[in-house]
Write a protein that holds these residues in place. Structure first.
Motif, PDB file in Angstrom:
ATOM      1  N   LEU A 195     -15.913   0.015  -0.620  1.00 38.39           N
ATOM      2  CA  LEU A 195     -15.201   1.112  -0.277  1.00 38.39           C
ATOM      3  C   LEU A 195     -15.471   2.464  -0.056  1.00 38.39           C
ATOM      4  N   VAL A 239      -4.554 -10.796   1.217  1.00 37.26           N
ATOM      5  CA  VAL A 239      -4.897 -10.645   2.591  1.00 37.26           C
ATOM      6  C   VAL A 239      -4.040  -9.597   3.309  1.00 37.26           C
ATOM      7  N   LEU A 259       1.024  -1.113  -0.226  1.00 32.93           N
ATOM      8  CA  LEU A 259      -0.042   0.041   0.134  1.00 32.93           C
ATOM      9  C   LEU A 259       0.776   1.106  -0.048  1.00 32.93           C
ATOM     10  N   ILE A 266      -9.146   0.316  -9.909  1.00 30.58           N
ATOM     11  CA  ILE A 266     -10.191   0.177  -8.861  1.00 30.58           C
ATOM     12  C   ILE A 266     -11.459   0.769 -10.040  1.00 30.58           C
ATOM     13  N   LYS A 275      -0.334  -1.135  -4.434  1.00 26.93           N
ATOM     14  CA  LYS A 275      -1.876  -0.806  -4.150  1.00 26.93           C
ATOM     15  C   LYS A 275      -2.134   0.759  -3.903  1.00 26.93           C
TER      16      LYS A 275
END
Ligand SMILES: O=P(O)(O)OC[C@@H](O)[C@@H](O)c1c[nH]c2ccccc12
Length: 252
Positions: free
Chosen positions: A184, A234, A85, A134, A111
């Motif tokens: 989200l 995960v 991230l 996204i 990410k």
């Protein structure tokens, strides 16, 4: 080629708009070819993509991870790829985490909330093998971003949460689709989302790779994914563990 973010609601809209304000393109040096993300997910059984996540809007502080050490621990535990991230405000990430994590040698997914083509170039220059796109952010520009990623030699994980978004991803020609169990906009998690939309994708003839994302904590929760999904992503339950290597091993 910048998405209209005024139509993106909730937490997602806030984060994405802030990201766009911060983009400042500059000239980047080239980076040699990274390992293949797609190939890493193709391995036998359900491949694990382990995420380096320091905090999140839904959990708050998770752990003050060292990206280099975390990547090595994830690799020793059996992860096949690492999600890094890089969003700084809500998730505590940074681009430099890609540099630190790539030492472990696994393919990296950048990410972030990609809202500008320059963010793809950044991902490539910092050694990522893949980027997250996204659909709820990019909308009908998803296909254009997918093409741009391909030109740069990046794989793209195209994320969907609804049947409509799945349609957009399929139409855009996505080769790797991620089904996010987390909405989200509201941050609510429902683990039945991934199996339902994964099945739907296959019914519609999708033959690419499927990745289930968000909310997984135990091996038992991964059972419904077997035979349908190629990989699972995960974050929180691994990043928040005392022993990262053991935590990955317990899921693989
Ligand atoms: O921490 P979790 O619940 O295991 O979820 C990981 C990952 O799926 C999640 O971080 C995520 C999925 N899509 C995103 C988009 C932006 C930021 C974060 C995400």
């Amino acid at each position: 080629m910048v998405p209209d973010l005024s139509r993106v609601e909730g937490v997602l809209g806030q984060i994405a708009r802030r990201r766009l304000e911060e983009v400042q393109p500059y000239s980047l040096p080239p980076f040699p070819n990274p390992p293949s993300f797609r190939e890493a997910l193709r391995g036998e059984g359900l491949s694990l993509i382990a995420e380096i996540k320091r905090k999140s809007p839904s959990q708050g502080e998770i752990a003050p991870l060292d990206a280099r050490l975390a990547a090595w621990a994830y690799r020793r535990g059996g992860a096949r790829a690492i999600s890094v991230l890089t969003e700084p405000h809500a998730f505590g990430g940074r681009l430099e985490d890609l540099v630190a994590a790539r030492e472990a040698g696994l393919p990296l997914l950048r990410k972030d909330f990609v809202v500008h083509p320059f963010m793809l170039e950044e991902a490539r220059a910092y050694g990522a093998s893949a980027v997250l796109l996204i659909v709820a952010v990019l909308g009908e520009l998803t296909g254009a971003y997918l093409e741009r990623a391909q030109v740069l030699g990046l794989d793209a994980l195209v994320e969907v949460h609804t049947e409509r978004e799945l349609e957009v991803a399929l139409e855009a020609g996505a080769g790797i689709i991620g089904v996010n169990n987390r909405d989200l906009h509201t941050l609510a998690v429902d683990l039945s989302t991934a199996p339902a939309l994964g099945r739907r994708a296959r019914e519609k003839g999708f033959s690419g790779l499927l990745v289930a994302e968000s909310g997984y904590r135990t091996r038992a929760e991964l059972e419904p994914l077997k035979g349908l999904f190629d990989a699972v992503l995960v974050g929180t339950s691994l990043s928040g563990s005392r022993d990262l290597e053991e935590a990955v091993r317990a899921l693989c």
